[in-house]
Motif scaffolding. Structure first.
Motif, PDB file in Angstrom:
ATOM      1  N   TYR A   1      29.590 100.627 -65.315  1.00 32.80           N
ATOM      2  CA  TYR A   1      30.286 100.703 -66.597  1.00 32.80           C
ATOM      3  C   TYR A   1      29.741 101.847 -67.443  1.00 32.80           C
ATOM      4  CZ  TYR A   1      31.660  95.976 -65.240  1.00 32.80           C
ATOM      5  OH  TYR A   1      32.148  94.889 -64.554  1.00 32.80           O
ATOM      6  N   ASN A   2      30.658 102.545 -68.102  1.00 33.25           N
ATOM      7  CA  ASN A   2      30.252 103.614 -69.014  1.00 33.25           C
ATOM      8  C   ASN A   2      30.357 103.211 -70.480  1.00 33.25           C
ATOM      9  OD1 ASN A   2      33.059 103.882 -69.622  1.00 33.25           O
ATOM     10  ND2 ASN A   2      33.296 105.350 -67.940  1.00 33.25           N
ATOM     11  N   LYS A   3      30.795 101.986 -70.709  1.00 35.05           N
ATOM     12  CA  LYS A   3      30.846 101.461 -72.071  1.00 35.05           C
ATOM     13  C   LYS A   3      30.751  99.938 -72.010  1.00 35.05           C
ATOM     14  CE  LYS A   3      31.176 102.385 -76.479  1.00 35.05           C
ATOM     15  NZ  LYS A   3      30.216 103.252 -77.159  1.00 35.05           N
ATOM     16  N   VAL A   4      29.863  99.378 -72.827  1.00 39.38           N
ATOM     17  CA  VAL A   4      29.723  97.924 -72.956  1.00 39.38           C
ATOM     18  C   VAL A   4      29.841  97.596 -74.436  1.00 39.38           C
ATOM     19  CG1 VAL A   4      28.261  95.926 -72.530  1.00 39.38           C
ATOM     20  CG2 VAL A   4      28.194  97.859 -70.942  1.00 39.38           C
ATOM     21  N   ILE A   5      30.758  96.698 -74.786  1.00 43.47           N
ATOM     22  CA  ILE A   5      31.114  96.465 -76.191  1.00 43.47           C
ATOM     23  C   ILE A   5      31.172  94.976 -76.483  1.00 43.47           C
ATOM     24  CG2 ILE A   5      32.787  97.009 -78.016  1.00 43.47           C
ATOM     25  CD1 ILE A   5      34.011  99.015 -75.950  1.00 43.47           C
ATOM     26  N   ALA A   6      30.671  94.588 -77.632  1.00 43.16           N
ATOM     27  CA  ALA A   6      30.780  93.213 -78.117  1.00 43.16           C
ATOM     28  C   ALA A   6      31.627  93.193 -79.377  1.00 43.16           C
ATOM     29  CB  ALA A   6      29.398  92.634 -78.402  1.00 43.16           C
ATOM     30  N   ASN A   7      32.663  92.362 -79.391  1.00 41.14           N
ATOM     31  CA  ASN A   7      33.531  92.197 -80.556  1.00 41.14           C
ATOM     32  C   ASN A   7      33.677  90.730 -80.944  1.00 41.14           C
ATOM     33  OD1 ASN A   7      34.770  94.909 -79.216  1.00 41.14           O
ATOM     34  ND2 ASN A   7      34.957  94.933 -81.435  1.00 41.14           N
ATOM     35  N   GLY A   8      32.725  89.912 -80.512  1.00 45.48           N
ATOM     36  CA  GLY A   8      32.777  88.505 -80.866  1.00 45.48           C
ATOM     37  C   GLY A   8      33.538  87.691 -79.846  1.00 45.48           C
ATOM     38  N   ASP A   9      34.242  86.675 -80.327  1.00 45.77           N
ATOM     39  CA  ASP A   9      34.941  85.707 -79.488  1.00 45.77           C
ATOM     40  C   ASP A   9      36.352  86.204 -79.205  1.00 45.77           C
ATOM     41  OD1 ASP A   9      35.957  83.477 -78.238  1.00 45.77           O
ATOM     42  OD2 ASP A   9      35.946  82.214 -80.030  1.00 45.77           O
ATOM     43  N   LEU A  10      36.620  86.650 -77.977  1.00 46.28           N
ATOM     44  CA  LEU A  10      37.916  87.221 -77.637  1.00 46.28           C
ATOM     45  C   LEU A  10      38.888  86.206 -77.045  1.00 46.28           C
ATOM     46  CD1 LEU A  10      36.793  90.622 -76.093  1.00 46.28           C
ATOM     47  CD2 LEU A  10      37.681  90.197 -78.385  1.00 46.28           C
TER      48      LEU A  10
END
Length: 310
Positions: free
Chosen positions: A254-263
């Motif tokens: 992976y080239n990007k790992v993102i957290a945006n909460g509860d999806l």
């Protein structure tokens, strides 16, 4: 612009930042803490603010934790090679709704983080960092809240780390030291406190909410070998994380790992990761510190058109 949150599960109305055209500055920026705006510093010029309407209630069949709003649900920002910005609202099943165009001119934007300032797990505004080292808060109107942030190579807001109700900020300097800025109710940031050293071994650091089921915000970090590590939050600003534990290996695909909460609206914080082909993968949170994520599920493709994802 269409209301991009028409299908977004949520509980609040508000005004959402869509673009900041940040004035350029030739001055050398120094300083290490964020403070109040200074009269002679550049002022961002919001070109457009969109009223958010019809943030619908959680589905009646959503788990009680999701309906109570115990885990934040935020939006995914994407900026393409033309410096045009787009927003993705979560579908509620783990993926994203169709993107909505925001505006162009985002080449000066370095990072954006949606934030909760009163502890209700709902959107209250954004912090935005520009390439000149300024940080702005927008909660309906835009104002500068600090400068000198170009000493950092990474900034993020992984929810509340300091034991208050407001979301906080983490920043990593070039020496690998990690600094914690506690957030204030008015969107400003308190003086920094050192949260650790040696963090330059990580290519990605992210988090948004509780991953371990103890009610405290946690952090995950991917090292250069592709190993993902979990840092449990303590709620103590002086020592915000427990010792790291290994989540898994092979994350260098992976080239990007993102957290945006509860999806997926199950009341647990999740993670998404983009691979080299542009596919987006969802790792559902389990709430179990020993195994914080379920097996991955593909939730989208074509995300390699974006130079920046927040």
């Amino acid at each position: 612009m269409e209301n991009y949150v028409a299908n977004l599960p949520g509980r609040k109305r508000g005004r959402f930042l869509t673009r900041l055209a940040v004035a350029a500055t030739a001055a050398a920026l120094v300083g290490t803490t964020a403070g109040s705006a200074v009269a002679d510093t550049p002022v961002p010029a919001p070109l457009k603010n969109v009223d958010i309407e019809a943030l619908v209630a959680e589905p009646s069949n959503a788990p009680a934790a999701a309906q109570a709003g115990t885990t934040p649900v935020f939006l995914l920002w994407g900026v393409d090679k033309n410096a045009s910005a787009y927003l993705y609202g979560p579908s509620g099943t783990g993926g994203f709704n169709t993107r909505d165009y925001v505006d162009t001119g985002w080449n000066t934007v370095k990072h954006v983080s949606s934030i909760d300032l009163n502890g209700d797990s709902e959107y209250d505004g954004v912090w935005l960092w520009d390439t000149a080292g300024y940080v702005y808060f927008d909660g309906g109107t835009t104002r500068e809240v600090g400068k000198g942030w170009n000493i950092y190579n990474l900034v993020l807001s992984p929810s509340n780390l300091g034991g208050t109700t407001q979301d906080d900020v983490l920043a990593r300097d070039n020496a690998g030291a990690l600094w914690l800025y506690k957030g204030n109710l008015n969107g400003t940031l308190s003086a920094r406190v050192k949260a650790g050293s040696g963090w330059n071994i990580y290519t990605h650091i992210t988090g948004k909410g509780d991953l371990t089921g103890d009610g405290r915000a946690d952090l995950v970090a991917k090292d250069k070998a592709g190993v993902l590590w979990l840092y449990k939050g303590t709620g103590n600003a002086a020592a915000p994380f427990s010792a790291r534990t290994k989540v898994g290996s092979g994350w260098n695909i992976y080239n990007k790992v993102i957290a945006n909460g509860d999806l997926n609206l199950d009341g647990r914080a999740d993670l998404v990761a983009r691979d080299a082909a542009g596919a987006m993968w969802l790792y559902k949170g389990t709430g179990n510190a020993g195994a914080p994520f379920s097996a991955r599920t593909k939730v989208g493709s074509g995300f390699n058109i974006y130079n920046k994802l927040f």
